[in-house]
Design an enzyme around this catalytic site. Structure first.
Site, PDB file in Angstrom:
ATOM      1  N   TYR A 235      41.035  47.890 108.865  1.00  0.00           N
ATOM      2  CA  TYR A 235      42.366  47.957 109.332  1.00  0.00           C
ATOM      3  C   TYR A 235      42.408  48.129 111.062  1.00  0.00           C
ATOM      4  CZ  TYR A 235      47.211  48.739 110.766  1.00  0.00           C
ATOM      5  OH  TYR A 235      48.543  48.483 111.423  1.00  0.00           O
TER       6      TYR A 235
ATOM      7  N   SER B  72      48.914  48.739 116.471  1.00  0.00           N
ATOM      8  CA  SER B  72      48.917  49.675 115.988  1.00  0.00           C
ATOM      9  C   SER B  72      48.292  50.857 116.678  1.00  0.00           C
ATOM     10  CB  SER B  72      48.340  49.829 114.430  1.00  0.00           C
ATOM     11  OG  SER B  72      48.141  51.047 113.993  1.00  0.00           O
TER      12      SER B  72
END
Length: 281
Positions: free
Chosen positions: A148, A135
């Site tokens: 995350y 990501s």
């Protein structure tokens, strides 16, 4: 040339579009997800060499069985797409220790376990490629993203190191760093928020949750186009270690690089002053 693709998290989102694109390009696909029937239903209209397998990446028995089934059916695995994962959002103190473990069990340890199971196959072949889906959050931290982002930063460091270990076997790795893509990632079934509410954070926490929810299914990135881009990369003679996806990702990484350079320059003299005086008597 036709290849065998193994894709985790293929019931929806980027994983599903990747499976569709590979099948339509004439490749064989092992599409996996926690519920095999969900993967099969999602790909029911597709033609080609498809094997759907139940795979929860936190379960070692399912990983071993999935890889064995893939090799038994197709004889090899040429491309592994480590896509399975989810987002644990929420301010750090509002996330429990169990939520920390669960985030890493899936996003990091699950990815490592599936990679460990597939690498012996690729080493025997003396070739293969891994696409590890991280990501933009694997390069940039953000409020409410501490867990995350930490999991994706971990995958970045793991993959960069592993790439150097595997180069002699003809096995490559590409870290895929998407920005905001129009998937179910920000839906409640994909996203989790911290469960420990703290009064000092109440306003900030609510604002961040509303921000993310307001962007669900309004993201700029197109997962179909990302799947097409990864297919092109899979055929490239020299594949990149990192591939950022989306205008937002390109802009944020450029800003991060500029910030790193500015900070390095600002503190360079103090940084180099910490070397030892090895020449002193």
């Amino acid at each position: 040339m036709s290849k065998v693709w193994m894709i985790s998290g293929a019931s929806r989102g980027i994983g599903l579009e990747m499976a569709r694109a590979a099948l339509r390009a004439g490749h064989s696909v092992v599409a996996t997800g926690r519920r095999a029937e969900a993967v099969e239903a999602a790909l029911s209209g597709e033609q080609g060499a498809l094997l759907t397998v139940a795979l929860d990446v936190t379960r070692g028995d399912q990983i071993a069985a999935a890889v064995e089934m893939a090799v038994s059916r197709f004889g090899r695995i040429d491309v592994l797409v480590n896509n399975a994962g989810y987002g644990q959002l929420g301010l750090f103190e509002e996330c429990s220790a169990e939520e920390v473990r669960q985030q890493f069990d899936t996003n990091v340890f699950g990815l490592m376990a599936l990679t460990r199971a597939v690498l012996p196959v690729m080493r025997r072949q003396r070739g293969g490629h891994l696409f590890n889906i991280t990501s933009i959050g694997g390069l940039l931290g953000a409020p409410a993203g501490s867990l995350y982002c930490a999991s994706k930063f971990a995958v970045e460091g793991f993959s960069e190191s592993l790439a150097a270990e595997l180069a002699d076997f003809g096995i490559g790795i590409t870290l895929v760093e998407p920005g905001y893509f129009r998937t179910d990632f920000l839906d409640e079934r994909s996203l989790r928020y911290g469960t420990r509410r703290i009064a000092d954070y109440a306003q900030r926490s609510t604002e961040l949750e509303q921000y993310y929810k307001s962007h669900s299914h309004r993201q700029a990135g197109d997962p179909v186009k990302l799947a097409s881009a990864l297919l092109q990369l899979s055929e490239a003679p020299a594949k990149p270690l990192r591939f950022c996806a989306g205008t937002d990702a390109v802009g944020m990484i450029a800003q991060k690089l500029a910030s790193l350079q500015a900070e390095l320059d600002a503190w360079r003299n103090l940084s180099v002053s910490t070397d030892g005086d090895f020449g002193a008597a």
